[in-house]
Write a protein that holds these residues in place. Structure first.
Motif, PDB file in Angstrom:
ATOM      1  N   ILE A 171       1.164  10.909   4.539  1.00  0.00           N
ATOM      2  CA  ILE A 171       0.731  10.240   3.313  1.00  0.00           C
ATOM      3  C   ILE A 171      -0.789  10.294   3.206  1.00  0.00           C
ATOM      4  O   ILE A 171      -1.348  10.624   2.155  1.00  0.00           O
ATOM      5  CB  ILE A 171       1.209   8.773   3.295  1.00  0.00           C
ATOM      6  CG1 ILE A 171       2.733   8.694   3.226  1.00  0.00           C
ATOM      7  CG2 ILE A 171       0.588   8.017   2.116  1.00  0.00           C
ATOM      8  CD1 ILE A 171       3.282   7.294   3.410  1.00  0.00           C
ATOM      9  N   THR A 172      -1.464   9.996   4.305  1.00  0.00           N
ATOM     10  CA  THR A 172      -2.925   9.982   4.308  1.00  0.00           C
ATOM     11  C   THR A 172      -3.491  11.359   4.012  1.00  0.00           C
ATOM     12  O   THR A 172      -4.503  11.488   3.305  1.00  0.00           O
ATOM     13  CB  THR A 172      -3.450   9.470   5.664  1.00  0.00           C
ATOM     14  OG1 THR A 172      -2.904   8.167   5.911  1.00  0.00           O
ATOM     15  CG2 THR A 172      -4.966   9.372   5.661  1.00  0.00           C
ATOM     16  N   LEU A 232      -5.448   4.568   5.416  1.00  0.00           N
ATOM     17  CA  LEU A 232      -5.505   5.396   4.196  1.00  0.00           C
ATOM     18  C   LEU A 232      -6.922   5.818   3.825  1.00  0.00           C
ATOM     19  O   LEU A 232      -7.100   6.623   2.906  1.00  0.00           O
ATOM     20  CB  LEU A 232      -4.864   4.627   3.030  1.00  0.00           C
ATOM     21  CG  LEU A 232      -3.354   4.420   3.173  1.00  0.00           C
ATOM     22  CD1 LEU A 232      -2.842   3.382   2.176  1.00  0.00           C
ATOM     23  CD2 LEU A 232      -2.613   5.742   2.982  1.00  0.00           C
ATOM     24  N   SER A 287       5.208   9.148  -0.373  1.00  0.00           N
ATOM     25  CA  SER A 287       5.285   7.799   0.208  1.00  0.00           C
ATOM     26  C   SER A 287       6.555   7.050  -0.169  1.00  0.00           C
ATOM     27  O   SER A 287       6.719   5.882   0.207  1.00  0.00           O
ATOM     28  CB  SER A 287       4.078   6.968  -0.253  1.00  0.00           C
ATOM     29  OG  SER A 287       4.111   6.771  -1.663  1.00  0.00           O
ATOM     30  N   SER A 320       0.857  -1.185   0.000  1.00  0.00           N
ATOM     31  CA  SER A 320       0.000   0.000   0.000  1.00  0.00           C
ATOM     32  C   SER A 320       0.891   1.233   0.000  1.00  0.00           C
ATOM     33  O   SER A 320       2.130   1.126   0.033  1.00  0.00           O
ATOM     34  CB  SER A 320      -0.899   0.024   1.244  1.00  0.00           C
ATOM     35  OG  SER A 320      -0.132   0.308   2.414  1.00  0.00           O
ATOM     36  N   ILE A 326       1.460   3.055   2.415  1.00  0.00           N
ATOM     37  CA  ILE A 326       2.238   3.104   3.653  1.00  0.00           C
ATOM     38  C   ILE A 326       3.080   1.845   3.844  1.00  0.00           C
ATOM     39  O   ILE A 326       3.748   1.713   4.854  1.00  0.00           O
ATOM     40  CB  ILE A 326       1.337   3.340   4.893  1.00  0.00           C
ATOM     41  CG1 ILE A 326       0.394   2.168   5.146  1.00  0.00           C
ATOM     42  CG2 ILE A 326       0.563   4.636   4.753  1.00  0.00           C
ATOM     43  CD1 ILE A 326      -0.349   2.270   6.470  1.00  0.00           C
ATOM     44  N   GLN A 327       3.061   0.939   2.876  1.00  0.00           N
ATOM     45  CA  GLN A 327       3.894  -0.263   2.925  1.00  0.00           C
ATOM     46  C   GLN A 327       4.392  -0.569   1.514  1.00  0.00           C
ATOM     47  O   GLN A 327       3.817  -1.358   0.779  1.00  0.00           O
ATOM     48  CB  GLN A 327       3.106  -1.444   3.490  1.00  0.00           C
ATOM     49  CG  GLN A 327       3.826  -2.787   3.471  1.00  0.00           C
ATOM     50  CD  GLN A 327       5.187  -2.745   4.131  1.00  0.00           C
ATOM     51  OE1 GLN A 327       6.164  -2.236   3.567  1.00  0.00           O
ATOM     52  NE2 GLN A 327       5.268  -3.280   5.338  1.00  0.00           N
ATOM     53  N   ARG A 328       5.489   0.096   1.139  1.00  0.00           N
ATOM     54  CA  ARG A 328       6.011  -0.044  -0.218  1.00  0.00           C
ATOM     55  C   ARG A 328       7.293  -0.873  -0.274  1.00  0.00           C
ATOM     56  O   ARG A 328       7.911  -0.987  -1.334  1.00  0.00           O
ATOM     57  CB  ARG A 328       6.243   1.337  -0.835  1.00  0.00           C
ATOM     58  CG  ARG A 328       4.961   2.125  -1.070  1.00  0.00           C
ATOM     59  CD  ARG A 328       5.213   3.483  -1.713  1.00  0.00           C
ATOM     60  NE  ARG A 328       5.887   3.371  -2.994  1.00  0.00           N
ATOM     61  CZ  ARG A 328       6.256   4.418  -3.741  1.00  0.00           C
ATOM     62  NH1 ARG A 328       5.982   5.647  -3.331  1.00  0.00           N
ATOM     63  NH2 ARG A 328       6.875   4.235  -4.895  1.00  0.00           N
ATOM     64  N   GLY A 342      -3.953  -0.056   4.250  1.00  0.00           N
ATOM     65  CA  GLY A 342      -3.164   0.074   5.469  1.00  0.00           C
ATOM     66  C   GLY A 342      -3.975  -0.132   6.728  1.00  0.00           C
ATOM     67  O   GLY A 342      -3.818   0.612   7.701  1.00  0.00           O
ATOM     68  N   HIS A 389       4.793   9.826   9.535  1.00  0.00           N
ATOM     69  CA  HIS A 389       5.012   9.666   8.097  1.00  0.00           C
ATOM     70  C   HIS A 389       3.742   9.192   7.398  1.00  0.00           C
ATOM     71  O   HIS A 389       3.340   9.734   6.366  1.00  0.00           O
ATOM     72  CB  HIS A 389       6.150   8.672   7.857  1.00  0.00           C
ATOM     73  CG  HIS A 389       6.420   8.378   6.414  1.00  0.00           C
ATOM     74  ND1 HIS A 389       6.818   9.336   5.511  1.00  0.00           N
ATOM     75  CD2 HIS A 389       6.332   7.208   5.713  1.00  0.00           C
ATOM     76  CE1 HIS A 389       6.984   8.779   4.321  1.00  0.00           C
ATOM     77  NE2 HIS A 389       6.687   7.500   4.416  1.00  0.00           N
ATOM     78  N   ASN A 390       3.087   8.199   7.986  1.00  0.00           N
ATOM     79  CA  ASN A 390       1.876   7.660   7.374  1.00  0.00           C
ATOM     80  C   ASN A 390       0.713   8.637   7.446  1.00  0.00           C
ATOM     81  O   ASN A 390      -0.149   8.655   6.563  1.00  0.00           O
ATOM     82  CB  ASN A 390       1.497   6.338   8.048  1.00  0.00           C
ATOM     83  CG  ASN A 390       2.501   5.230   7.761  1.00  0.00           C
ATOM     84  OD1 ASN A 390       3.361   5.377   6.903  1.00  0.00           O
ATOM     85  ND2 ASN A 390       2.387   4.137   8.483  1.00  0.00           N
ATOM     86  N   ARG A 418       1.392   1.816  12.129  1.00  0.00           N
ATOM     87  CA  ARG A 418       0.695   2.311  10.949  1.00  0.00           C
ATOM     88  C   ARG A 418       0.190   3.741  11.140  1.00  0.00           C
ATOM     89  O   ARG A 418      -0.188   4.405  10.176  1.00  0.00           O
ATOM     90  CB  ARG A 418      -0.496   1.405  10.621  1.00  0.00           C
ATOM     91  CG  ARG A 418      -0.109   0.087   9.967  1.00  0.00           C
ATOM     92  CD  ARG A 418      -1.322  -0.783   9.744  1.00  0.00           C
ATOM     93  NE  ARG A 418      -1.023  -1.938   8.914  1.00  0.00           N
ATOM     94  CZ  ARG A 418      -1.863  -2.938   8.707  1.00  0.00           C
ATOM     95  NH1 ARG A 418      -3.059  -2.927   9.288  1.00  0.00           N
ATOM     96  NH2 ARG A 418      -1.538  -3.952   7.932  1.00  0.00           N
TER      97      ARG A 418
END
Length: 340
Positions: free
Chosen positions: A243-244, A217, A308, A185, A187-189, A213, A239-240, A235
């Motif tokens: 992104i959101t 998200l 992200s 996602s 938040i998980q790349r 996520g 940082h996340n 999560r």
């Protein structure tokens, strides 16, 4: 709903996959049978045919609910994907892991719960770091030759193991893995470091789990809504959250929900990707289905990529260095681009 080929196969599956981990009310959450039936009705009515479950989901209840539903519908319309590996019997030392004995036992029990003669896609659920990969592929190939499974797939396994397995399968004339299920996602790349390049090389379709996520998200935590993600979860780090916020801003600009943007991003990364969308309410599914009508511009995708982006590590970052520096090595990258 449009249909896509699953990996290097002729199997046609819907561009979104329905995740059924929440079918059943064990552990104090999830959808009861009536609601689960309504969710599958809504998915099928939208053209969805790809269902994802596992032997361990809700202690087997998920498979049982799907089995009851499909028994009264067109079995051949649906593409049923299930998994084996995780422990489902505390008295049997071989009731977990990737070994052949557990695979054969798990498949027989899944067939019984699903009330079907065959499983369309069988995933190895998670790598146990014990069983030889040739044991896994030979056993899966035997199940395919017996007609109990149609296609082999793999989940949550290191890229080198999958690559070794598919290379060995090609050499031996066994069925290869056609799909790779991993968490992926905005938040998980981290799968972009090894797993996704490997999947692209072997023509495998990626089926991302938790493409939102865990709901982060969707923007609901920014709005103060409660969910299954605990406040201390990584999560929900800064940082996340940033992104959101970018996802929500693009969603507001397009007049759609943040979930649509996050899911469409996962479908627009230049490789075959079919996100798994879970639902415990019909309204959740109906909202996520609107994703297929959303289009992200190059500018939107660039914004999301920038906010992200991850460090690919070596050699990924080395390959991504600027062209001027790389040209000092004799114009190697210019030559590669011309060949491409």
């Amino acid at each position: 709903m449009n249909y896509k080929l699953l990996g290097r196969s002729g199997l046609k599956v819907s561009e979104l996959c329905l995740g059924t981990m929440g079918f059943g009310t064990e552990a104090g959450w999830g959808a009861d049978k009536k609601t689960s039936f309504e969710i599958m009705d809504a998915f099928a009515n939208a053209g969805g045919n790809f269902l994802d479950t596992a032997n361990i989901y809700k202690l087997g209840t998920s498979e049982k609910i799907i089995g009851e539903y499909v028994q009264n519908h067109d079995r051949d319309y649906f593409v049923l994907a299930t998994k084996y590996s995780l422990k489902d019997n505390i008295t049997n030392p071989n009731a977990s892991g990737n070994n052949r004995k557990n695979m054969m036992r798990s498949v027989e029990e899944s067939l019984r719960r699903l009330k079907t003669d065959f499983i369309d896609v069988l995933y190895l659920h998670i790598w146990d770091d014990i069983t030889p990969i040739d044991e896994v592929l030979r056993a899966m190939d035997d199940l395919i030759r017996q007609g109990k499974v149609n296609y082999a797939a793999i989940s949550d396994t290191p890229a080198w193991v999958v690559a070794k397995g598919n290379t060995l399968a090609e050499l031996m004339g066994w069925s290869q893995f056609i799909a790779l299920q991993v968490e992926y996602s905005l938040i998980q790349r981290t799968p972009e470091r090894e797993l996704i390049p490997m999947a692209k090389h072997y023509g495998m379709t990626v089926t991302p789990w938790a493409p939102l996520g865990g709901g982060v998200l969707s923007g609901k935590y920014l709005r103060g809504e409660q969910g299954r993600v605990k406040p201390e979860s990584n999560r929900l780090n800064e940082h996340n959250v940033n992104i959101t916020k970018t996802v929500v801003a693009i969603a507001d600009e397009l007049g759609v929900s943040a979930s649509h943007v996050a899911l469409q991003w996962a479908m627009s990364q230049g490789f075959s990707s079919i996100p798994i969308i879970g639902a415990t309410k019909v309204s959740q599914l109906e909202d996520n289905l609107k994703t297929i009508d959303v289009t992200l511009s190059d500018a939107h995708l660039q914004k999301l990529d920038e906010v992200s982006k991850i460090n690919l590590g070596f050699p990924g970052e080395f390959f991504r260095e600027d062209a001027v520096k790389m040209n000092s090595f004799g114009g190697f990258y210019d030559k590669v681009e011309k060949r491409k």
